[in-house]
Design a protein around this motif. Structure first.
Motif, short mmCIF file in Angstrom:
data_model
loop_
_atom_site.label_atom_id
_atom_site.label_comp_id
_atom_site.label_asym_id
_atom_site.label_seq_id
_atom_site.Cartn_x
_atom_site.Cartn_y
_atom_site.Cartn_z
N LEU A 34 3.73 -11.47 10.52
CA LEU A 34 2.92 -12.54 9.94
C LEU A 34 1.45 -12.13 9.90
N ASP A 35 0.97 -11.55 10.99
CA ASP A 35 -0.44 -11.15 11.07
C ASP A 35 -0.50 -9.78 11.72
N ASP A 36 -1.18 -8.86 11.08
CA ASP A 36 -1.27 -7.49 11.60
C ASP A 36 -2.61 -6.90 11.19
N ASP A 37 -2.99 -5.82 11.85
CA ASP A 37 -4.25 -5.15 11.54
C ASP A 37 -4.05 -4.25 10.33
N PHE A 38 -4.57 -4.66 9.18
CA PHE A 38 -4.36 -3.90 7.96
C PHE A 38 -5.55 -2.99 7.63
N GLU A 39 -6.59 -3.03 8.45
CA GLU A 39 -7.77 -2.20 8.19
C GLU A 39 -7.78 -0.95 9.07
N THR A 40 -6.61 -0.44 9.39
CA THR A 40 -6.47 0.83 10.09
C THR A 40 -5.80 1.82 9.13
N LYS A 41 -5.76 3.08 9.53
CA LYS A 41 -5.14 4.10 8.67
C LYS A 41 -3.67 3.80 8.42
N ALA A 42 -3.03 3.04 9.34
CA ALA A 42 -1.62 2.69 9.14
C ALA A 42 -1.45 1.71 7.99
N GLN A 43 -2.50 0.95 7.65
CA GLN A 43 -2.46 -0.02 6.56
C GLN A 43 -1.23 -0.92 6.67
N ASN A 44 -1.08 -1.55 7.84
CA ASN A 44 0.05 -2.45 8.05
C ASN A 44 -0.01 -3.63 7.10
N TYR A 45 1.15 -4.13 6.72
CA TYR A 45 1.20 -5.34 5.91
C TYR A 45 1.04 -6.56 6.81
N SER A 46 0.19 -7.47 6.40
CA SER A 46 -0.06 -8.71 7.14
C SER A 46 0.22 -9.86 6.18
N LEU A 47 1.34 -10.55 6.38
CA LEU A 47 1.81 -11.52 5.40
C LEU A 47 0.84 -12.67 5.18
N GLU A 48 0.16 -13.11 6.23
CA GLU A 48 -0.76 -14.24 6.09
C GLU A 48 -1.84 -13.93 5.05
N GLN A 49 -2.38 -12.69 5.11
CA GLN A 49 -3.40 -12.29 4.14
C GLN A 49 -2.77 -11.91 2.80
N MET A 50 -1.68 -11.20 2.86
CA MET A 50 -1.02 -10.70 1.65
C MET A 50 -0.63 -11.84 0.73
N LEU A 51 -0.07 -12.91 1.30
CA LEU A 51 0.43 -14.04 0.53
C LEU A 51 -0.59 -15.17 0.44
N ASP A 52 -1.80 -14.88 0.85
CA ASP A 52 -2.94 -15.79 0.67
C ASP A 52 -2.66 -17.19 1.22
N GLY A 53 -2.00 -17.24 2.39
CA GLY A 53 -1.77 -18.53 3.03
C GLY A 53 -0.79 -19.43 2.33
N SER A 54 0.08 -18.88 1.49
CA SER A 54 1.08 -19.70 0.80
C SER A 54 1.94 -20.46 1.82
N PRO A 55 2.32 -21.70 1.52
CA PRO A 55 3.20 -22.44 2.43
C PRO A 55 4.57 -21.78 2.60
N LEU A 56 4.88 -20.81 1.74
CA LEU A 56 6.16 -20.11 1.84
C LEU A 56 6.09 -18.90 2.76
N THR A 57 4.92 -18.60 3.28
CA THR A 57 4.69 -17.35 4.02
C THR A 57 5.65 -17.16 5.19
#
Length: 437
Positions: free
Chosen positions: A254-277
């Motif tokens: 749901l929430d991850d550090d995406f500003e590292t070299k690993a570039q993890n996916y963070s759903l909360e930011q990726m889906l812009d807070g959609s109620p479907l997240t």
């Protein structure tokens, strides 16, 4: 990094493979000096007298920088630091942008012209990326391209350019001459045999029926060239676009550090807070990038009902600073960009409980980042039905699946090195996964 090592590394960048950048890194500086000389020659004398000659969107940026001393200082610092990056990478090549006025002139020139097809200077096809490529990877640029005021002003400039590229005036480059996009060289480089019919050429031998540069860029493909796999098999999940696989990630948080070299996916930011997240927590993401000559329309990977559809305005030229200098102008940062860039969110609810909901996320990278959605909430779509298109510019695509929806991916996950180009090409409509029963 020694120049020879840099050149070898550069040749394997996704942006080079995708056609956004020339294979010879030295051509970056050559192109930038070329566009700078053209713009300064056109406007150099006028800009010393003020900004009245600038296009309204560029003029607005000029006024913003004049009124905001802090931002003015950051942009000036970014330009200076960009010159330093250029000196480290290409010390023997002239550097064209030395001041804010130079940058304004270049922006003004770019948005009044459609890109030509020039196989000898490939970066001429992506002039905004060429303008900013050195500035993007600088400490000051790391702040400038995330600054809301600057980003909004830049979006207005790109929108103005998109409007020009939507107009008949942009047809000057959609012709069969040597530097035209309908030339013999372009026919081969852009696989136009998959897009253009004999009847189309005979009916309009000058522009082949295209009404603008953007009309050519997001040209429709001949249907037989992109068949839909398993049209009547709900278990077959298909690719939403033409592209090269960048990454397959499983058990996404749901929430991850995406500003590292690993570039993890963070759903909360990726889906812009959609109620479907929350439905996607622990699920899977497939991300692909589109080359300049790929089919730039996208289609539904499953059948179902559209339950959410919108465009999220985000960054265009921000890249992950920790990745280091990226001559591909952002393609190394695609994981990060899925969280912060301008993108569309289209959620399709399957009638199969095993699949559930799928999010289709076209992502703009640099240039115009213009995304057009042609479906709306409540629409029923079939697998392979067109959902929308990218207008001119770089682009990426992410598909987000609920946990346990995918039994098996049928495409290869690239190596963990994000700089590699070893991902497979997938065509729109091709099978990429099998769903759980």
């Amino acid at each position: 990094m020694p120049l020879g090592q840099f050149q070898s590394h550069h040749e394997n960048r996704p942006g080079v493979i995708a056609g956004f950048l020339p294979r010879d890194s030295k051509l970056l500086g050559k192109w930038l000096d070329h566009i700078s000389q053209k713009s300064i020659s056109a406007y150099g004398d006028q800009i010393e007298q003020g900004y009245s000659f600038l296009e309204p969107s560029v003029q607005a940026l000029a006024f913003l920088l004049n009124e905001d001393d802090h931002l003015h200082g950051l942009v000036s610092e970014m330009i200076e630091q960009g010159w330093q990056v250029h000196q480290e990478e290409e010390p023997k090549v002239a550097y064209g942008i030395k001041s804010i006025n130079d940058m304004l002139c270049a922006l003004n020139y770019i948005i009044k012209h459609a890109p030509i097809f020039d196989p000898d200077l490939p970066h001429s096809a992506f002039p905004m990326s060429g303008l900013f490529v050195y500035m993007m990877w600088t400490p000051a640029g790391n702040f400038v391209f995330k600054n809301k005021l600057f980003n909004d002003a830049l979006r207005n400039i790109l929108d103005a350019w998109c409007e020009f590229l939507d107009s008949p005036a942009s047809l000057s480059v959609v012709v069969t001459s040597k530097d035209g996009w309908l030339s013999e060289a372009s026919w081969k480089a852009n696989s136009l045999d998959q897009f253009v019919t004999k009847e189309q050429i005979e009916k309009d031998p000058v522009h082949w029926g295209y009404t603008s540069f953007n009309d050519f860029f997001h040209r429709q493909i001949i249907a037989i060239c992109r068949p839909i796999d398993g049209p009547d098999n709900d278990r077959v999940i298909t690719s939403a676009n033409d592209g090269t696989v960048y990454r397959i990630a499983r058990n996404v948080k749901l929430d991850d550090d995406f500003e590292t070299k690993a570039q993890n996916y963070s759903l909360e930011q990726m889906l812009d807070g959609s109620p479907l997240t929350t439905r996607f927590v622990g699920g899977d993401v497939v991300q692909t990038f589109l080359s300049g000559n790929d089919y730039h329309r996208w289609r539904a990977p499953i059948a179902g009902k559209v339950v959410e559809a919108r465009v999220v305005n985000g960054y265009m030229f921000s890249e992950l600073y920790s990745e280091g200098f990226d001559p591909s102008a952002g393609t190394k940062s695609q994981g990060y960009e899925a969280m912060v860039n301008t993108r569309a969110l289209i959620f399709i609810e399957s009638e199969s409980p095993a699949i559930g909901c799928v999010c289709i996320m076209p992502i703009g990278i640099t240039e115009i980042s213009s995304i057009s959605i042609q479906v709306k909430v409540g629409d029923r779509v079939e697998k392979g039905q067109e959902l929308g298109w990218f207008s001119y510019g770089g682009s990426s695509m992410a598909l987000v699946f609920q946990p346990k929806a995918i039994k098996q991916f049928t495409i290869v996950n690239p190596l963990s090195d994000n700089n590699s180009n070893n991902g497979p090409f997938v065509r729109v409509g091709a099978q990429i996964a099998i769903s759980t029963i």
